[in-house]
Motif scaffolding. Structure first.
Motif, PDB file in Angstrom:
ATOM      1  N   SER A 244       0.821  -1.209   0.000  1.00 46.28           N
ATOM      2  CA  SER A 244       0.000   0.000   0.000  1.00 46.28           C
ATOM      3  C   SER A 244       0.855   1.259   0.000  1.00 46.28           C
TER       4      SER A 244
ATOM      5  N   ALA B 125       3.654   2.504  -5.162  1.00 49.11           N
ATOM      6  CA  ALA B 125       3.603   1.516  -6.251  1.00 49.11           C
ATOM      7  C   ALA B 125       2.303   0.727  -6.196  1.00 49.11           C
TER       8      ALA B 125
ATOM      9  N   VAL C 184      -2.773  -4.373   2.295  1.00 51.01           N
ATOM     10  CA  VAL C 184      -1.962  -3.222   2.747  1.00 51.01           C
ATOM     11  C   VAL C 184      -0.645  -3.657   3.384  1.00 51.01           C
ATOM     12  N   GLY C 185      -0.602  -4.833   3.982  1.00 48.37           N
ATOM     13  CA  GLY C 185       0.656  -5.321   4.541  1.00 48.37           C
ATOM     14  C   GLY C 185       0.966  -4.771   5.916  1.00 48.37           C
ATOM     15  N   PRO C 186       2.180  -5.091   6.416  1.00 51.06           N
ATOM     16  CA  PRO C 186       2.527  -4.748   7.800  1.00 51.06           C
ATOM     17  C   PRO C 186       2.751  -3.250   8.025  1.00 51.06           C
ATOM     18  N   GLN C 187       2.968  -2.506   6.940  1.00 50.67           N
ATOM     19  CA  GLN C 187       3.178  -1.056   7.099  1.00 50.67           C
ATOM     20  C   GLN C 187       2.166  -0.324   6.209  1.00 50.67           C
TER      21      GLN C 187
ATOM     22  N   GLN D  61       6.620   3.290   3.258  1.00 48.23           N
ATOM     23  CA  GLN D  61       7.697   4.085   3.856  1.00 48.23           C
ATOM     24  C   GLN D  61       7.369   5.560   4.020  1.00 48.23           C
TER      25      GLN D  61
ATOM     26  N   ASN E 243       9.181  16.695  -3.254  1.00 55.64           N
ATOM     27  CA  ASN E 243       9.675  16.462  -4.614  1.00 55.64           C
ATOM     28  C   ASN E 243       8.703  15.649  -5.469  1.00 55.64           C
TER      29      ASN E 243
ATOM     30  N   VAL F 154       0.162 -10.639   3.368  1.00 53.69           N
ATOM     31  CA  VAL F 154       0.263 -11.961   2.741  1.00 53.69           C
ATOM     32  C   VAL F 154       1.425 -12.683   3.423  1.00 53.69           C
TER      33      VAL F 154
ATOM     34  N   THR G 225       5.899  -4.710  -2.538  1.00 51.60           N
ATOM     35  CA  THR G 225       6.154  -4.836  -1.096  1.00 51.60           C
ATOM     36  C   THR G 225       7.302  -3.957  -0.601  1.00 51.60           C
TER      37      THR G 225
ATOM     38  N   CYS H 260      15.704  13.403  -1.382  1.00 49.84           N
ATOM     39  CA  CYS H 260      14.427  13.856  -0.796  1.00 49.84           C
ATOM     40  C   CYS H 260      14.659  15.047   0.133  1.00 49.84           C
TER      41      CYS H 260
ATOM     42  N   ASP I 292      10.032  -0.017  -5.104  1.00 49.40           N
ATOM     43  CA  ASP I 292      11.356  -0.248  -4.500  1.00 49.40           C
ATOM     44  C   ASP I 292      11.756  -1.721  -4.461  1.00 49.40           C
TER      45      ASP I 292
ATOM     46  N   ARG J  10      14.625   4.338  -6.015  1.00 49.71           N
ATOM     47  CA  ARG J  10      13.923   4.318  -4.716  1.00 49.71           C
ATOM     48  C   ARG J  10      13.245   5.641  -4.359  1.00 49.71           C
ATOM     49  N   GLN J  11      12.407   6.135  -5.261  1.00 53.26           N
ATOM     50  CA  GLN J  11      11.658   7.369  -5.024  1.00 53.26           C
ATOM     51  C   GLN J  11      10.166   7.076  -5.123  1.00 53.26           C
ATOM     52  N   ALA J  12       9.371   7.945  -4.498  1.00 57.33           N
ATOM     53  CA  ALA J  12       7.921   7.756  -4.566  1.00 57.33           C
ATOM     54  C   ALA J  12       7.450   7.841  -6.014  1.00 57.33           C
TER      55      ALA J  12
ATOM     56  N   SER K  64       8.396   4.823  -8.045  1.00 55.93           N
ATOM     57  CA  SER K  64       7.579   3.680  -7.599  1.00 55.93           C
ATOM     58  C   SER K  64       6.181   3.764  -8.193  1.00 55.93           C
TER      59      SER K  64
HETATM   60  C1  FAD Z   1      12.100   8.368   5.923  1.00 56.69           C
HETATM   61  C2  FAD Z   1      11.878   8.301   4.427  1.00 56.69           C
HETATM   62  C3  FAD Z   1      11.605   9.473   3.731  1.00 56.69           C
HETATM   63  C4  FAD Z   1      11.382   9.435   2.352  1.00 56.69           C
HETATM   64  N1  FAD Z   1      11.115  10.605   1.698  1.00 56.69           N
HETATM   65  C5  FAD Z   1      10.858  10.577   0.382  1.00 56.69           C
HETATM   66  C6  FAD Z   1      10.530  11.788  -0.317  1.00 56.69           C
HETATM   67  O1  FAD Z   1      10.472  12.877   0.251  1.00 56.69           O
HETATM   68  N2  FAD Z   1      10.303  11.688  -1.670  1.00 56.69           N
HETATM   69  C7  FAD Z   1      10.384  10.496  -2.348  1.00 56.69           C
HETATM   70  O2  FAD Z   1      10.145  10.480  -3.557  1.00 56.69           O
HETATM   71  N3  FAD Z   1      10.708   9.354  -1.697  1.00 56.69           N
HETATM   72  C8  FAD Z   1      10.949   9.368  -0.365  1.00 56.69           C
HETATM   73  N4  FAD Z   1      11.284   8.212   0.279  1.00 56.69           N
HETATM   74  C9  FAD Z   1      11.359   6.965  -0.494  1.00 56.69           C
HETATM   75  C10 FAD Z   1       9.925   6.427  -0.730  1.00 56.69           C
HETATM   76  O3  FAD Z   1       9.269   6.352   0.497  1.00 56.69           O
HETATM   77  C11 FAD Z   1       9.972   5.072  -1.401  1.00 56.69           C
HETATM   78  O4  FAD Z   1      10.717   5.137  -2.597  1.00 56.69           O
HETATM   79  C12 FAD Z   1       8.562   4.601  -1.726  1.00 56.69           C
HETATM   80  O5  FAD Z   1       7.729   4.623  -0.602  1.00 56.69           O
HETATM   81  C13 FAD Z   1       8.582   3.181  -2.303  1.00 56.69           C
HETATM   82  O6  FAD Z   1       7.264   2.849  -2.589  1.00 56.69           O
HETATM   83  P1  FAD Z   1       6.793   1.348  -2.737  1.00 56.69           P
HETATM   84  O7  FAD Z   1       5.339   1.413  -3.001  1.00 56.69           O
HETATM   85  O8  FAD Z   1       7.660   0.646  -3.687  1.00 56.69           O
HETATM   86  O9  FAD Z   1       7.074   0.651  -1.336  1.00 56.69           O
HETATM   87  P2  FAD Z   1       6.863   1.076   0.186  1.00 56.69           P
HETATM   88  O10 FAD Z   1       6.486   2.477   0.372  1.00 56.69           O
HETATM   89  O11 FAD Z   1       8.060   0.539   0.883  1.00 56.69           O
HETATM   90  O12 FAD Z   1       5.591   0.199   0.597  1.00 56.69           O
HETATM   91  C14 FAD Z   1       5.673  -1.196   0.672  1.00 56.69           C
HETATM   92  C15 FAD Z   1       4.308  -1.730   1.049  1.00 56.69           C
HETATM   93  O13 FAD Z   1       4.333  -3.148   0.970  1.00 56.69           O
HETATM   94  C16 FAD Z   1       3.618  -3.688   2.053  1.00 56.69           C
HETATM   95  N5  FAD Z   1       4.040  -5.063   2.278  1.00 56.69           N
HETATM   96  C17 FAD Z   1       5.258  -5.511   2.679  1.00 56.69           C
HETATM   97  N6  FAD Z   1       5.207  -6.853   2.849  1.00 56.69           N
HETATM   98  C18 FAD Z   1       3.939  -7.250   2.536  1.00 56.69           C
HETATM   99  C19 FAD Z   1       3.255  -8.490   2.564  1.00 56.69           C
HETATM  100  N7  FAD Z   1       3.868  -9.622   2.920  1.00 56.69           N
HETATM  101  N8  FAD Z   1       1.943  -8.506   2.202  1.00 56.69           N
HETATM  102  C20 FAD Z   1       1.298  -7.390   1.808  1.00 56.69           C
HETATM  103  N9  FAD Z   1       1.911  -6.178   1.790  1.00 56.69           N
HETATM  104  C21 FAD Z   1       3.201  -6.114   2.158  1.00 56.69           C
HETATM  105  C22 FAD Z   1       3.915  -2.728   3.204  1.00 56.69           C
HETATM  106  O14 FAD Z   1       2.927  -2.821   4.218  1.00 56.69           O
HETATM  107  C23 FAD Z   1       3.883  -1.379   2.484  1.00 56.69           C
HETATM  108  O15 FAD Z   1       2.579  -0.904   2.458  1.00 56.69           O
HETATM  109  C24 FAD Z   1      11.492   8.204   1.661  1.00 56.69           C
HETATM  110  C25 FAD Z   1      11.787   7.028   2.347  1.00 56.69           C
HETATM  111  C26 FAD Z   1      11.968   7.064   3.722  1.00 56.69           C
HETATM  112  C27 FAD Z   1      12.269   5.801   4.466  1.00 56.69           C
END
Ligand code: FAD
Length: 310
Positions: free
Chosen positions: A13, A16, A35-38, A42, A51, A84, A115, A141, A281, A288-290, A293
């Motif tokens: 959630s 991505a 939605v998963g554990p978080q 991030q 940004n 999951v 994830t 960031c 990510d 590794r940016q929002a 992703s």
């Molecule tokens: C402190 C911090 C600040 C940041 N600031 C910025 C910023 O200002 N700008 C920017 O562009 N990027 C920023 N980033 C980076 C950005 O957060 C990540 O690049 C982005 O969140 C990655 O998105 P994602 O959807 O791939 O994964 P994530 O955001 O990591 O989400 C992963 C999801 O997968 C779920 N999940 C995990 N395991 C399971 C499972 N077994 N079953 C179901 N779900 C699962 C989790 O619950 C979570 O919801 C920051 C990162 C951090 C740590």
């Protein structure tokens, strides 16, 4: 009773996951998102996102994710507040994949894995409390908030040197704190960093204390070779000691690289299993940016739609 086979189940959630959900639901794939554990991923651990395209005055991480969730729900994504715990991924074209959660399971022809990854922490006091208040895991960031100020980067690998190099163009001084007595990063990166006059490398050093209560004011470092403690007044501490992709449950089924990231076919989100796509990510050790992703979440939904209709 025969259980329904779904077209699209999304794990994650973060940006991505929600981006893929919006595209998949608008394509009538009726996605189900775990939605998963978080919940929210991030970004929920940061204060401001400055940004991401389309938010001229910035937005908090939590508000951003709430908007993503609302947008996905608007198109009828079904959101399940669970993780999951295991997967069985089929090898067959249009085969059925099974995802287990708690004591139940769900079957789907298409899966989008979003994830994410988790940054590694130093494990010292106040580190988590001051995230977004001086402690950061991403120079791209947060570097801008420390313009003309003193900052420190922890780590000696490629990421740490990239971060230090980026910050050296914005900040007054960058202290690069390296645990070993050498740098692990590639020679090319080392060469680049050694040329930067405002980067000061502190070898054989560990950050042992974070100074400041409401925001970061400085750090204390211990040099384990000379047995010396030193305090540095800094506004930003960038921790760059690695990320752990959340791929444990895919280990024996998907191709992973040495760092544990899912390997996708270049320029796509296609994994080695038909109907299984990876976005964000979890398949990206580099950007590794929002926004990247969210972009790959869109790609995964389009790749899945094409797969199902071919
Ligand atoms: C402190 C911090 C600040 C940041 N600031 C910025 C910023 O200002 N700008 C920017 O562009 N990027 C920023 N980033 C980076 C950005 O957060 C990540 O690049 C982005 O969140 C990655 O998105 P994602 O959807 O791939 O994964 P994530 O955001 O990591 O989400 C992963 C999801 O997968 C779920 N999940 C995990 N395991 C399971 C499972 N077994 N079953 C179901 N779900 C699962 C989790 O619950 C979570 O919801 C920051 C990162 C951090 C740590």
């Amino acid at each position: 009773m025969i259980k329904k086979v779904h077209n699209c189940v999304i794990m994650g959630s973060g940006p991505a996951g929600y981006s893929s959900a919006i595209y998949a639901s608008r394509a009538n794939l009726n996605p189900i998102l775990f939605v998963g554990p978080q919940p929210g991923g991030q970004l929920t651990t940061t204060t401001n996102i400055d940004n991401y395209l389309g938010f001229p005055t910035g937005i908090t991480g939590v508000s951003f994710i709430e908007k993503c969730e609302r947008q996905a729900k608007r198109f009828n994504t079904k959101i399940i507040n669970k993780s999951v715990s295991n997967v069985y991924l089929s090898d067959k074209n249009k085969g059925i994949h099974r995802l287990f959660f708690e004591k139940e399971y769900i079957d789907s022809r298409g899966i989008i894995i979003a994830t994410g990854s988790s940054p590694k922490f130093l494990g010292i006091e106040k580190e988590r409390k001051l995230i977004g208040l001086g402690v950061s895991f991403c120079a791209t960031c947060d570097g801008f908030f420390h313009k003309e100020k003193n900052v420190a980067v922890v780590g000696g690998g490629d990421t740490a040197l990239e971060e230090a190099n980026y910050l050296s163009k914005i900040c007054k001084n960058v202290y690069l704190i390296v645990r070993k007595n050498y740098l692990k990063a590639s020679k090319a990166l080392q060469y680049r960093i050694l040329k930067r006059k405002n980067v000061n490398i502190l070898y054989c050093s560990n950050v042992i204390k974070i100074i400041g209560n409401d925001f970061l004011e400085g750090i204390e470092i211990f040099n384990h070779e000379k047995k010396i403690y030193t305090k540095f007044l800094i506004s930003g501490l960038f921790i760059a000691i690695g990320h752990i992709p959340n791929t444990d449950i895919f280990k024996n089924q998907l191709y992973l690289d040495d760092g544990g990231y899912i390997i996708v076919k270049k320029g796509t989100t296609i994994t080695n299993k038909p109907g299984v796509f990876a976005a964000g990510d979890v398949q990206d050790p580099n950007y590794r940016q929002a926004i990247t992703s969210a972009g790959s979440g869109c790609m995964a939904a389009l790749d899945l739609e094409k797969y199902l209709s071919s």
